[in-house]
Design a protein around this motif. Structure first.
Motif, PDB file in Angstrom:
ATOM      1  N   MET A  32       0.819  -1.204   0.000  1.00 46.55           N
ATOM      2  CA  MET A  32       0.000   0.000   0.000  1.00 46.55           C
ATOM      3  C   MET A  32       0.856   1.258   0.000  1.00 46.55           C
ATOM      4  SD  MET A  32      -2.877   0.703   2.842  1.00 46.55           S
ATOM      5  CE  MET A  32      -3.355  -1.003   2.914  1.00 46.55           C
ATOM      6  N   PRO A  33       1.269   1.696  -1.177  1.00 43.10           N
ATOM      7  CA  PRO A  33       2.036   2.935  -1.178  1.00 43.10           C
ATOM      8  C   PRO A  33       1.151   4.044  -0.608  1.00 43.10           C
ATOM      9  CG  PRO A  33       1.509   2.220  -3.421  1.00 43.10           C
ATOM     10  CD  PRO A  33       0.959   1.199  -2.499  1.00 43.10           C
ATOM     11  N   GLY A  34       1.756   5.041  -0.004  1.00 39.17           N
ATOM     12  CA  GLY A  34       0.941   6.104   0.570  1.00 39.17           C
ATOM     13  C   GLY A  34       1.058   6.100   2.069  1.00 39.17           C
ATOM     14  N   MET A  35       1.596   5.011   2.611  1.00 38.87           N
ATOM     15  CA  MET A  35       1.830   5.007   4.040  1.00 38.87           C
ATOM     16  C   MET A  35       3.230   5.510   4.332  1.00 38.87           C
ATOM     17  SD  MET A  35      -0.414   2.122   5.564  1.00 38.87           S
ATOM     18  CE  MET A  35       0.968   1.072   5.511  1.00 38.87           C
ATOM     19  N   MET A  36       3.618   5.453   5.596  1.00 36.55           N
ATOM     20  CA  MET A  36       4.837   6.144   5.981  1.00 36.55           C
ATOM     21  C   MET A  36       6.086   5.650   5.271  1.00 36.55           C
ATOM     22  SD  MET A  36       6.552   6.804   9.607  1.00 36.55           S
ATOM     23  CE  MET A  36       7.890   5.692   9.228  1.00 36.55           C
ATOM     24  N   ASP A  37       6.956   6.588   4.937  1.00 35.28           N
ATOM     25  CA  ASP A  37       8.242   6.251   4.363  1.00 35.28           C
ATOM     26  C   ASP A  37       9.135   5.680   5.452  1.00 35.28           C
ATOM     27  OD1 ASP A  37       7.558   7.202   1.858  1.00 35.28           O
ATOM     28  OD2 ASP A  37       8.045   9.252   2.440  1.00 35.28           O
ATOM     29  N   THR A  38      10.080   4.902   5.002  1.00 36.93           N
ATOM     30  CA  THR A  38      10.997   4.258   5.934  1.00 36.93           C
ATOM     31  C   THR A  38      11.974   5.270   6.539  1.00 36.93           C
ATOM     32  OG1 THR A  38      10.837   2.275   4.643  1.00 36.93           O
ATOM     33  CG2 THR A  38      12.767   2.471   6.033  1.00 36.93           C
ATOM     34  N   VAL A  39      12.270   5.117   7.824  1.00 35.81           N
ATOM     35  CA  VAL A  39      13.317   5.922   8.455  1.00 35.81           C
ATOM     36  C   VAL A  39      14.540   5.035   8.646  1.00 35.81           C
ATOM     37  CG1 VAL A  39      13.999   7.257  10.466  1.00 35.81           C
ATOM     38  CG2 VAL A  39      11.649   7.366   9.637  1.00 35.81           C
ATOM     39  N   LEU A  40      15.657   5.448   8.085  1.00 41.62           N
ATOM     40  CA  LEU A  40      16.897   4.661   8.196  1.00 41.62           C
ATOM     41  C   LEU A  40      17.825   5.305   9.226  1.00 41.62           C
ATOM     42  CD1 LEU A  40      17.589   4.147   4.378  1.00 41.62           C
ATOM     43  CD2 LEU A  40      16.365   2.616   5.924  1.00 41.62           C
ATOM     44  N   ASN A  41      18.785   4.522   9.705  1.00 44.44           N
ATOM     45  CA  ASN A  41      19.868   5.029  10.567  1.00 44.44           C
ATOM     46  C   ASN A  41      19.377   5.534  11.918  1.00 44.44           C
ATOM     47  OD1 ASN A  41      21.268   4.602   8.204  1.00 44.44           O
ATOM     48  ND2 ASN A  41      21.418   6.766   7.683  1.00 44.44           N
ATOM     49  N   LEU A  42      18.278   5.017  12.416  1.00 42.23           N
ATOM     50  CA  LEU A  42      17.742   5.511  13.682  1.00 42.23           C
ATOM     51  C   LEU A  42      18.572   4.981  14.849  1.00 42.23           C
ATOM     52  CD1 LEU A  42      14.081   6.072  14.596  1.00 42.23           C
ATOM     53  CD2 LEU A  42      15.438   4.697  16.167  1.00 42.23           C
ATOM     54  N   GLY A  43      18.780   5.853  15.872  1.00 44.64           N
ATOM     55  CA  GLY A  43      19.600   5.465  17.025  1.00 44.64           C
ATOM     56  C   GLY A  43      20.896   6.246  17.066  1.00 44.64           C
ATOM     57  N   ILE A  44      21.048   7.143  16.122  1.00 40.85           N
ATOM     58  CA  ILE A  44      22.292   7.914  16.043  1.00 40.85           C
ATOM     59  C   ILE A  44      22.101   9.232  16.816  1.00 40.85           C
ATOM     60  CG2 ILE A  44      21.823   9.276  13.978  1.00 40.85           C
ATOM     61  CD1 ILE A  44      24.546   8.311  12.895  1.00 40.85           C
ATOM     62  N   ASN A  45      23.158   9.711  17.482  1.00 42.86           N
ATOM     63  CA  ASN A  45      23.150  11.030  18.126  1.00 42.86           C
ATOM     64  C   ASN A  45      24.591  11.538  18.184  1.00 42.86           C
ATOM     65  OD1 ASN A  45      24.416   9.779  20.311  1.00 42.86           O
ATOM     66  ND2 ASN A  45      22.474   9.464  21.399  1.00 42.86           N
ATOM     67  N   ASP A  46      24.804  12.632  18.890  1.00 42.62           N
ATOM     68  CA  ASP A  46      26.123  13.261  18.853  1.00 42.62           C
ATOM     69  C   ASP A  46      27.235  12.338  19.338  1.00 42.62           C
ATOM     70  OD1 ASP A  46      25.051  15.485  17.787  1.00 42.62           O
ATOM     71  OD2 ASP A  46      25.118  16.716  19.623  1.00 42.62           O
ATOM     72  N   MET A  98      15.646  12.626   7.385  1.00 45.65           N
ATOM     73  CA  MET A  98      14.530  11.676   7.284  1.00 45.65           C
ATOM     74  C   MET A  98      13.600  11.741   8.484  1.00 45.65           C
ATOM     75  SD  MET A  98      15.539   7.977   5.756  1.00 45.65           S
ATOM     76  CE  MET A  98      17.275   8.160   5.862  1.00 45.65           C
ATOM     77  N   PHE A  99      14.198  11.816   9.661  1.00 40.40           N
ATOM     78  CA  PHE A  99      13.386  11.875  10.872  1.00 40.40           C
ATOM     79  C   PHE A  99      12.561  13.162  10.871  1.00 40.40           C
ATOM     80  CE2 PHE A  99      12.434  12.714  15.313  1.00 40.40           C
ATOM     81  CZ  PHE A  99      12.103  11.455  15.806  1.00 40.40           C
ATOM     82  N   GLY A 100      13.214  14.249  10.521  1.00 37.93           N
ATOM     83  CA  GLY A 100      12.515  15.538  10.475  1.00 37.93           C
ATOM     84  C   GLY A 100      11.368  15.498   9.475  1.00 37.93           C
ATOM     85  N   ASP A 101      11.644  14.973   8.315  1.00 29.87           N
ATOM     86  CA  ASP A 101      10.654  14.957   7.241  1.00 29.87           C
ATOM     87  C   ASP A 101       9.539  13.960   7.538  1.00 29.87           C
ATOM     88  OD1 ASP A 101       9.432  15.370   4.778  1.00 29.87           O
ATOM     89  OD2 ASP A 101      10.637  13.828   3.796  1.00 29.87           O
ATOM     90  N   VAL A 102       9.902  12.712   7.741  1.00 28.39           N
ATOM     91  CA  VAL A 102       8.927  11.632   7.827  1.00 28.39           C
ATOM     92  C   VAL A 102       8.181  11.635   9.159  1.00 28.39           C
ATOM     93  CG1 VAL A 102       8.673   9.131   7.842  1.00 28.39           C
ATOM     94  CG2 VAL A 102      10.240  10.214   6.223  1.00 28.39           C
ATOM     95  N   VAL A 103       8.911  11.843  10.238  1.00 22.49           N
ATOM     96  CA  VAL A 103       8.291  11.729  11.556  1.00 22.49           C
ATOM     97  C   VAL A 103       7.687  13.049  12.018  1.00 22.49           C
ATOM     98  CG1 VAL A 103       8.684  11.131  13.986  1.00 22.49           C
ATOM     99  CG2 VAL A 103       9.851   9.847  12.169  1.00 22.49           C
ATOM    100  N   MET A 104       8.424  14.159  11.776  1.00 21.88           N
ATOM    101  CA  MET A 104       7.982  15.434  12.336  1.00 21.88           C
ATOM    102  C   MET A 104       7.334  16.363  11.295  1.00 21.88           C
ATOM    103  SD  MET A 104       8.745  14.916  15.442  1.00 21.88           S
ATOM    104  CE  MET A 104       8.449  16.536  16.153  1.00 21.88           C
ATOM    105  N   GLY A 105       7.321  15.941  10.053  1.00 20.96           N
ATOM    106  CA  GLY A 105       6.666  16.762   9.050  1.00 20.96           C
ATOM    107  C   GLY A 105       7.413  18.028   8.656  1.00 20.96           C
ATOM    108  N   VAL A 106       8.728  18.063   8.882  1.00 20.71           N
ATOM    109  CA  VAL A 106       9.538  19.195   8.405  1.00 20.71           C
ATOM    110  C   VAL A 106       9.938  18.877   6.968  1.00 20.71           C
ATOM    111  CG1 VAL A 106      11.606  20.589   8.755  1.00 20.71           C
ATOM    112  CG2 VAL A 106      10.483  19.492  10.726  1.00 20.71           C
ATOM    113  N   HIS A 107       9.430  19.645   6.060  1.00 21.15           N
ATOM    114  CA  HIS A 107       9.592  19.249   4.669  1.00 21.15           C
ATOM    115  C   HIS A 107      11.060  19.102   4.251  1.00 21.15           C
ATOM    116  CE1 HIS A 107       8.816  18.841   0.411  1.00 21.15           C
ATOM    117  NE2 HIS A 107       7.534  18.714   0.708  1.00 21.15           N
ATOM    118  N   HIS A 108      11.325  18.035   3.509  1.00 18.50           N
ATOM    119  CA  HIS A 108      12.648  17.707   3.010  1.00 18.50           C
ATOM    120  C   HIS A 108      13.336  18.903   2.333  1.00 18.50           C
ATOM    121  CE1 HIS A 108      15.779  15.262   1.273  1.00 18.50           C
ATOM    122  NE2 HIS A 108      15.416  15.569   0.060  1.00 18.50           N
TER     123      HIS A 108
END
Ligand code: ADP
Ligand code: MG
Ligand code: MG
Length: 873
Positions: A102-116, A142-152
């Motif tokens: 079902m395209p149209g659902m959330m895009d994948t978030v990669l590289n999660l778990g990274i920080n300074d 990706m996190f900003g765009d996909v999760v928080m809605g900050v446009h790419h």
């Protein structure tokens, strides 16, 4: 309750049959893991958790958080790394995935778990600082765009500015220091647009990403997609959390997608694309042009071989062609997804036959799983040689009303179509709308294009019946009959200009496209042989002419379920005799006119019986309101008056007199044969004389005479008496006899309800579900276009009931009629005719309620055969 299912390390808690609960992606990740394929470990949060989340205002069910943490520990153990551990960091991806793709659902978030701090650890462990900061900046984006809605694009702008400052043009030219700076700036973008700091806590990142996947299930575009594709009754989406593998670690890494066989042709070869030194989203984002998978053979020969082996293994396991996503990390291959691959009709049949030959599946599995009824539709019609070459010549788009491709010169009237055809030209008939008077020209044309009307408009229904390509309701074109032109945007097409139409997509194309003819031999023939081995429901055809009958037999029809006699009356001189009959004022005159029609009818039936030797032929007596046969404009009425030598006034008065407020509820069906028994007599005579003559020639003829629109036993008794008395006369005259059946169409709700009484008189029933639907809903078929689309859009109706049988309502009448009819007469033969006979879902229903056969237009016969077999398996 268990909400999390783990996979990895050669094991899994789920399996491929748990799509409802784990989504397609999750179920297959579990399955692949369990059979030992190289899948990065992970876990799947169930669709039930998603449903709970939505039912409880965004709250997680009891215990989910604990299970997620345990799931993360499971990944940590298998990867020997720690989530958020700077010394040995584990990164994950968060992926959505429902039971149906079902395209149209959330895009994948990669590289999660990274920080300074983690990014530094990552740099140390991999010895690749540039890679680490590249992963970090991608994650913030990706996190900003996909999760928080900050446009790419906000991130893109900052990236572009930085590249300008550094004087470079490619992302890859930015060094580690530059990427560090980019991370700082990305965080600032994030802060500006969200009003909060970028979350450093990996678990906070994870929980937010999981919630974003849950939310995406009810996003506008996901809801819209489910609506359009009629996806109903799913709980929600699953969430997959999986250890990252990196395709962007250098020249020995990469990522790609491939089909295990060519999805366009079915050829047994890997088919797909591949990018070196890239992460998943790069392939689709179109940032770099991917290489064809065959090039991978050159650059990474061992890996290519391994991929070929894995593809084979997946096919053997799933018994189907697969569409897979993979990533290579420093020379090691990982599979990230597999699913049954979408394919064309040609490919579907070739793959099915090849897989049986290769011993991968047995014919039963091939019939059940490898070809969809709709696939066959594509195979039975001519197609364009290339479906892509013409895209820049498309001048309009209408409804894909009848599949297949057609090429011809434009004509604007039915007469011209016939005349041009007679000169050996190929034409496309272009009309605002069509009517029964146009059928001759429609038949002569290669294809039909209308600017008005829907999927059940006259043009659409007639064209589908013949398997002739049709694009209907093409509002992009404006037709001007007076100048014999049509306009599409700023293109003007004149009579005689060449156009091509694609009835499968609705496209109208300027010029002459190359066609390929369908082939019914080879793979197709072999496949259909298997289909018939697993089928118990009979398949007949609706055919009115010997040509249609022959075509249908070629397609595997086992008889004619509906032969309409009225179409025969429109052709050539017959219409004159027919009109004479209608205009007759006395019984004698009427008989005289009918006597002229008799030889025509007899000839038609002889032709059809011959084609259908050894097979039953159901012939329906005259059905439509007589008004339809009369000319309606002044000029034609004058001509007719002249031809018949009567005053034009008489014609006009008769036309007036025959006008009805509701013709479909008016003087039609058996009501005609009852008020004018001589019509039934003539038709019976034509049928039986034709049958006896062919019997003389040694042809096995099995006529079945069908009385239309019966609502009471008495109606059928009346007609049956006329038929039988006529039969006795004919048999006595010819000194010979022949067996025949008398039955009726069940298309009035009352007939279905009183089927027990009607079956006392009928030897067979045929459900005329077009009229039955019309009369059960009280929707006029000819007017429903005004509101049905709106009804479907507003979900007042699930489907257009004229396209797919309303099983709940109209279906009940079919079931009741069958049961009650057979109670009186256990040997009662029961079938269905009408558009629904060729609709796969409706065919399955007919099988379920125990019908003996379905009957559909010739081109739908193979589709109905496959649907019938699949219903049985
Ligand atoms: P879609 O459903 O849109 O295909 P996916 O969840 O399959 O989304 O993710 C898209 C791509 O992201 C995958 O094809 C893969 O290249 C990449 N990807 C997803 N998860 C991982 C992972 N754990 N490691 C590496 N790449 C991944
Ligand atoms: Mg994918
Ligand atoms: Mg009818």
């Amino acid at each position: 309750k268990k909400y999390v299912y783990r996979f990895g390390g050669g094991q899994a808690e789920g399996n491929k049959d748990m799509r409802e609960l784990l989504g397609g992606k999750g179920a297959n990740l579990a399955e692949m893991s369990a059979i030992g394929l190289p899948v990065p470990p992970g876990f799947t949060i169930t669709t039930e958790a998603c449903a709970y989340y939505h039912e409880h205002n965004g709250k997680w069910p009891e215990g989910l958080e604990e299970e997620v943490r345990a799931g993360v520990r499971h990944i940590e153990q298998l990867m020997e790394a720690g989530f958020g551990d700077p010394n040995n960091p584990l990164l994950v991806s968060v992926r959505s995935g429902a039971a149906l793709s079902m395209p149209g659902m959330m895009d994948t978030v990669l590289n999660l778990g990274i920080n300074d701090r983690v990014v530094e650890g990552l740099a140390r462990r991999t010895g690749n600082e540039r890679f680490a900061y590249d992963a970090y900046r991608r994650f913030i984006d990706m996190f900003g765009d996909v999760v928080m809605g900050v446009h790419h694009e906000h991130f893109e702008a900052v990236l572009a500015a930085l590249k300008k400052e550094k004087g470079v043009s490619e992302d890859t030219e930015l060094d580690a220091e530059a990427l560090k700076e980019l991370v700082r700036r990305y965080k600032e973008v994030y802060r500006q647009h969200t009003g909060s700091l970028f979350p450093e806590d990996p678990y906070e990142q994870l929980y937010r990403a999981i919630n974003a996947v849950f939310e995406s299930w009810n996003s506008e575009r996901a809801i819209k997609y489910r609506q359009i594709h009629k996806i109903r009754g799913l709980l929600g989406t699953a969430v997959n959390v999986q250890a990252m593998v990196f395709g962007n670690m250098g020249e020995r890494s990469g990522t790609g997608v491939c089909f295990t066989r060519n999805p366009a042709t079915g050829e047994n070869e890997l088919y797909g694309e591949f990018l070196i030194n890239a992460q998943g989203e790069d392939v689709v984002a179109g940032i770099r042009t991917p290489k064809s998978i065959s090039e991978m053979k050159q650059v990474m020969p061992e890996l290519y071989e391994q991929l070929v082996r894995l593809a084979r293994q997946l096919e053997e396991h799933y018994k189907n062609m697969q569409d897979i996503e993979f990533t290579v990390q420093e020379g090691r291959l990982f599979i990230l997804q597999t699913r049954n691959g979408k394919r064309t009709g040609v490919a579907a049949v070739k793959i099915a036959v090849d897989m049986v030959d290769e011993g991968l599946v047995d014919p039963k599995t091939a019939v059940r799983d490898l070809v969809e009824p709709a696939h066959l539709d594509q195979l039975l019609h001519p197609r364009f040689k290339s479906e892509t070459a013409y895209k820049d010549r498309v001048i309009g788009r209408g409804l894909p009303a009848s599949p297949g491709a057609a090429v011809g010169q434009v004509v604007f009237t039915a007469e011209d179509a016939e005349a041009w055809r007679a000169q050996g030209k190929r034409v496309i008939l272009v009309r605002i709308e069509t009517s029964p008077e146009d059928v001759g020209g429609m038949h002569a044309a290669e294809g039909i294009l209308t600017s008005r009307g829907g999927m059940t408009s006259h043009a659409a229904v007639v064209a589908r019946g013949w398997g002739k390509p049709c694009v209907a309701g093409c509002g992009d074109i404006v037709i001007d009959y007076s100048t014999k032109t049509f306009r599409a945007g700023n293109v003007v097409v004149k009579e005689g200009d060449w156009i091509s139409i694609n009835g499968s997509t609705g496209e109208v194309i300027l010029g002459q496209e190359a066609l390929v003819e369908p082939s019914l031999s080879g793979d197709f023939a072999r496949f259909m042989e298997w289909v018939d081995q697993f089928r118990t429901l009979g398949v007949r055809t609706n055919a009115d002419t010997p040509q249609d009958a022959r075509k249908a037999v070629e397609f595997g029809a086992e008889g004619i379920g509906l032969c309409r006699t009225e179409h025969m009356f429109f052709e050539g001189d017959r219409i004159l005799a027919m009109r004479e009959m209608i205009l007759a004022t006395t019984l004698e005159e009427r008989r005289a006119a009918l006597a002229k029609l008799l030889p025509y009818q007899k000839e038609d039936f002889r032709g059809i019986f011959r084609e259908m030797a050894g097979k039953p032929v159901t012939i329906r007596l005259l059905d439509p309101p007589l008004h339809e046969f009369l000319p309606h404009d002044e000029k034609e009425q004058q001509e007719l008056a002249q031809q018949l030598g009567i005053p034009v006034e008489t014609v006009r008065t008769k036309v007036e007199a025959l006008k009805e407020f509701n013709p479909m509820l008016g003087h039609r069906g058996c009501r005609l044969g009852i008020t004018y028994p001589e019509i039934t007599e003539m038709q019976t005579r034509a049928i039986l004389e034709a049958a006896l003559e062919l019997k003389q020639e040694g042809v096995d003829v099995r006529p079945e005479i069908m009385v239309p629109l019966v609502g009471t036993r008495e109606e059928l008794e009346h007609q049956r008496r006329v038929i039988e008395e006529t039969a006795q006369k004919v048999f006595a005259e010819k000194g010979d006899r022949i067996d025949f059946l008398v039955g009726t169409m069940i298309e009035v709700p009352r007939a279905a309800l009183l089927a027990d009484q009607i079956a006392e008189v009928a030897e067979f029933f045929s459900f005329g579900t077009n009229d039955l639907t019309q009369l059960t809903f009280g929707y006029s078929r000819d007017d429903a276009g005004k509101f049905l689309p709106y009804y479907v859009e507003q979900k007042i109706l699930k489907d257009d009931p004229f396209q797919t049988l309303d099983q709940e309502g109209v279906g009940q009448l079919v079931q009741i009629g069958t049961e009650r009819g057979r109670k009186t007469r256990p040997s009662l033969k029961v079938g269905i005719c009408g558009e629904h006979g060729g609709d796969p879902a409706s065919v399955a229903f007919c099988y379920k309620v125990g019908l003996d056969y379905v009957s559909c237009s010739p081109f739908r016969v193979p589709i109905a055969r496959l649907a019938a077999a699949q219903a049985h398996l």
